[in-house]
Design a protein around this motif. Sequence first.
Motif, PDB file in Angstrom:
ATOM      1  N   GLU A  27      49.891  24.079   3.487  1.00 51.89           N
ATOM      2  CA  GLU A  27      49.660  22.646   3.385  1.00 51.89           C
ATOM      3  C   GLU A  27      50.989  21.913   3.526  1.00 51.89           C
ATOM      4  O   GLU A  27      52.063  22.509   3.406  1.00 51.89           O
ATOM      5  CB  GLU A  27      49.005  22.309   2.026  1.00 51.89           C
ATOM      6  N   THR A  28      50.884  20.592   3.785  1.00 45.04           N
ATOM      7  CA  THR A  28      52.095  19.801   3.989  1.00 45.04           C
ATOM      8  C   THR A  28      52.126  18.619   3.034  1.00 45.04           C
ATOM      9  O   THR A  28      51.098  18.167   2.531  1.00 45.04           O
ATOM     10  CB  THR A  28      52.158  19.249   5.435  1.00 45.04           C
ATOM     11  N   GLN A  29      53.317  18.150   2.807  1.00 41.80           N
ATOM     12  CA  GLN A  29      53.529  16.928   2.042  1.00 41.80           C
ATOM     13  C   GLN A  29      54.602  16.112   2.763  1.00 41.80           C
ATOM     14  O   GLN A  29      55.737  16.595   2.890  1.00 41.80           O
ATOM     15  CB  GLN A  29      53.985  17.256   0.613  1.00 41.80           C
ATOM     16  N   GLY A  33      50.041  16.539   7.923  1.00 38.24           N
ATOM     17  CA  GLY A  33      50.985  16.958   8.941  1.00 38.24           C
ATOM     18  C   GLY A  33      51.714  15.812   9.622  1.00 38.24           C
ATOM     19  O   GLY A  33      52.386  16.025  10.635  1.00 38.24           O
ATOM     20  N   LEU A  41      59.961  16.637   4.622  1.00 41.03           N
ATOM     21  CA  LEU A  41      58.729  17.360   4.922  1.00 41.03           C
ATOM     22  C   LEU A  41      58.705  18.628   4.066  1.00 41.03           C
ATOM     23  O   LEU A  41      59.666  19.408   4.071  1.00 41.03           O
ATOM     24  CB  LEU A  41      58.663  17.734   6.396  1.00 41.03           C
ATOM     25  N   LEU A  43      56.612  22.162   3.213  1.00 43.45           N
ATOM     26  CA  LEU A  43      55.604  23.133   3.653  1.00 43.45           C
ATOM     27  C   LEU A  43      55.245  24.005   2.449  1.00 43.45           C
ATOM     28  O   LEU A  43      56.100  24.760   1.930  1.00 43.45           O
ATOM     29  CB  LEU A  43      56.142  23.989   4.798  1.00 43.45           C
ATOM     30  N   TRP A  58      58.001  31.677   5.974  1.00 40.88           N
ATOM     31  CA  TRP A  58      57.622  30.488   6.745  1.00 40.88           C
ATOM     32  C   TRP A  58      58.096  30.670   8.179  1.00 40.88           C
ATOM     33  O   TRP A  58      59.240  31.080   8.428  1.00 40.88           O
ATOM     34  CB  TRP A  58      58.259  29.235   6.163  1.00 40.88           C
ATOM     35  N   GLU A  78      57.297  26.796  -1.959  1.00 38.91           N
ATOM     36  CA  GLU A  78      57.544  25.644  -1.084  1.00 38.91           C
ATOM     37  C   GLU A  78      58.808  25.846  -0.255  1.00 38.91           C
ATOM     38  O   GLU A  78      59.775  26.454  -0.700  1.00 38.91           O
ATOM     39  CB  GLU A  78      57.693  24.362  -1.921  1.00 38.91           C
ATOM     40  N   GLU A  80      61.333  23.205   2.178  1.00 41.51           N
ATOM     41  CA  GLU A  80      61.568  21.788   2.477  1.00 41.51           C
ATOM     42  C   GLU A  80      62.426  21.622   3.724  1.00 41.51           C
ATOM     43  O   GLU A  80      63.403  22.339   3.919  1.00 41.51           O
ATOM     44  CB  GLU A  80      62.272  21.100   1.299  1.00 41.51           C
ATOM     45  N   TYR A  92      53.415  25.280  12.649  1.00 46.20           N
ATOM     46  CA  TYR A  92      53.997  26.094  11.580  1.00 46.20           C
ATOM     47  C   TYR A  92      52.904  26.960  10.953  1.00 46.20           C
ATOM     48  O   TYR A  92      51.719  26.605  10.950  1.00 46.20           O
ATOM     49  CB  TYR A  92      54.633  25.210  10.507  1.00 46.20           C
ATOM     50  N   ILE A 110      52.553  19.817  13.024  1.00 44.36           N
ATOM     51  CA  ILE A 110      53.372  18.807  12.360  1.00 44.36           C
ATOM     52  C   ILE A 110      53.738  17.746  13.390  1.00 44.36           C
ATOM     53  O   ILE A 110      54.288  18.055  14.453  1.00 44.36           O
ATOM     54  CB  ILE A 110      54.650  19.409  11.762  1.00 44.36           C
TER      55      ILE A 110
END
Length: 303
Positions: A27-29, A33, A41, A43, A58, A78, A80, A92, A110
Amino acid sequence: MLPWLLLLICAPLCEPAGIPVSDVNLETQPPGGWVMEGSKLVLICSVANATGNITYFWYRGALGSNLETKIQHSLTAEFEIVEAKSSDAEQYYCAADNGYGPVLSELVDITVRVPVSRPVLTFGDSGTQAVLGDLVELHCEALRGSPPIFYQFYHENVILGSSSAPSGGGASFNFSVTAEHSGNYFCEASNGQGAQRSEVVTLNLTGRQPDDPLRSPPRPVLQESSYLNSPDPRQLQSLYENVNVVSGDDIYSLVYHTQQEMEPAVAQHMRTHGASEVSRVSSDIYSKARKINIADMDYEDPM
């Protein structure tokens, strides 16, 4: 058997077996995406179930360029990207392994959104000078910015019109110049990440210039027909005047020749009687200046 011996034998056999990694997800924040250029960003790689320490990986791109590796005793980890760039727009995925073999997530796209730069407003080929009645093109363009880009055109802080560029680049708005169109203009560009305004440009108007007489087509000139039988009723007729001039004791007859338009009836007479009569009349009028004695003449003093 001694109790302690039974415990030594049973301990490795009686412990529940480890649980392998399952259902790995990326998931992304920010979610979805979508990330702004220059923003962070994140991941987030997670597993639904697993025991023990989990190694997370990753990857960038479908071919799997490794970005980061972490070992954590948790079901999530996570990675970053502190300042996202337009070059970070890619696919990704992540993987997780707790000793039973890696399990991969699905690919996630993304998208890095680039805010519009300050647009530039121009007046097409006409420049900032325009003539009343001309068709003027306003062109607004932001050199950077993710599409689609929406443009608005302003005249004296009032919206004159709008246009869009679905694939990026600039957009134009055309109008016919009237006296009310002189003044200041600017445009705005926006792609949902904030609007940017151009510098103000002033349009100067002038009245339509008169035609250059040197470039004007020549006016048709009515010329005397070379033929007596010409169908044009507006013939030119020759008139002659006989003027007496006194020079000392002598008087000379001078003949002046002028032109005037003939009436249609006279032109018809000339066509009917032909050139012979005209020649005869002309021979009667033209005469050689003759010298006469002033005593034989009775004339009025023109003074």
